[in-house]
Design a protein around this motif. Structure first.
Motif, PDB file in Angstrom:
ATOM      1  N   ILE A   1       0.962  -1.026   0.102  1.00  0.00           N
ATOM      2  CA  ILE A   1       0.107  -0.008   0.161  1.00  0.00           C
ATOM      3  C   ILE A   1       1.053   1.173  -0.157  1.00  0.00           C
ATOM      4  N   LEU A   2       1.960   1.426   0.869  1.00  0.00           N
ATOM      5  CA  LEU A   2       2.879   2.382   0.925  1.00  0.00           C
ATOM      6  C   LEU A   2       3.674   2.985  -0.604  1.00  0.00           C
ATOM      7  N   GLU A   3       3.946   1.861  -1.436  1.00  0.00           N
ATOM      8  CA  GLU A   3       4.191   2.096  -2.662  1.00  0.00           C
ATOM      9  C   GLU A   3       3.069   2.684  -3.552  1.00  0.00           C
ATOM     10  N   SER A   4       1.829   2.370  -3.370  1.00  0.00           N
ATOM     11  CA  SER A   4       0.834   2.826  -4.052  1.00  0.00           C
ATOM     12  C   SER A   4       0.657   4.444  -3.732  1.00  0.00           C
ATOM     13  N   LEU A   5       0.700   4.479  -2.505  1.00  0.00           N
ATOM     14  CA  LEU A   5       0.512   5.915  -2.053  1.00  0.00           C
ATOM     15  C   LEU A   5       1.631   6.886  -2.605  1.00  0.00           C
ATOM     16  N   LEU A   6       2.824   6.516  -2.545  1.00  0.00           N
ATOM     17  CA  LEU A   6       4.248   7.156  -3.039  1.00  0.00           C
ATOM     18  C   LEU A   6       3.927   7.395  -4.660  1.00  0.00           C
ATOM     19  N   ARG A   7       3.386   6.323  -5.475  1.00  0.00           N
ATOM     20  CA  ARG A   7       2.960   6.593  -6.793  1.00  0.00           C
ATOM     21  C   ARG A   7       1.892   7.594  -7.047  1.00  0.00           C
ATOM     22  N   ALA A   8       0.834   7.716  -6.170  1.00  0.00           N
ATOM     23  CA  ALA A   8      -0.161   8.591  -6.135  1.00  0.00           C
ATOM     24  C   ALA A   8       0.556   9.792  -5.995  1.00  0.00           C
ATOM     25  N   MET A   9       1.102  10.254  -4.928  1.00  0.00           N
ATOM     26  CA  MET A   9       1.777  11.324  -4.724  1.00  0.00           C
ATOM     27  C   MET A   9       2.643  12.079  -5.995  1.00  0.00           C
TER      28      MET A   9
END
Length: 80
Positions: free
Chosen positions: A2-10
């Motif tokens: 999930i953290l990777e997804s949030l970083l991609r979104a940012m």
């Protein structure tokens, strides 16, 4: 993760906000964010939850201010 997804979104926040804004409702926004970021339903929902929280909060200095500008455009989609 999930953290990777949030970083991609940012990293792609302008595109994320655009697909949310262009969506008719939360279900479509979740699907489109998932397609944009190449993630599944759970990770896409985590991104939308971050956007939701950021758009309805007043972050401290140095926080999530960079999410605030486009929030007025996406609130109606996330409320559906």
């Amino acid at each position: 993760m999930i953290l990777e997804s949030l970083l991609r979104a940012m990293d792609r926040r302008d595109e994320v906000f655009q697909v949310i804004e262009d969506s008719e409702d939360m279900a479509e926004a979740m699907r489109r964010v998932g397609e944009l970021l190449g993630v599944g339903e759970v990770r896409s929902r985590a991104v939308l939850d971050l956007v939701w929280a950021a758009c309805w909060s007043s972050p401290p200095s140095g926080g999530l201010e960079w999410w605030q500008a486009p929030c007025s455009r996406v609130r109606s989609t996330l409320e559906k």
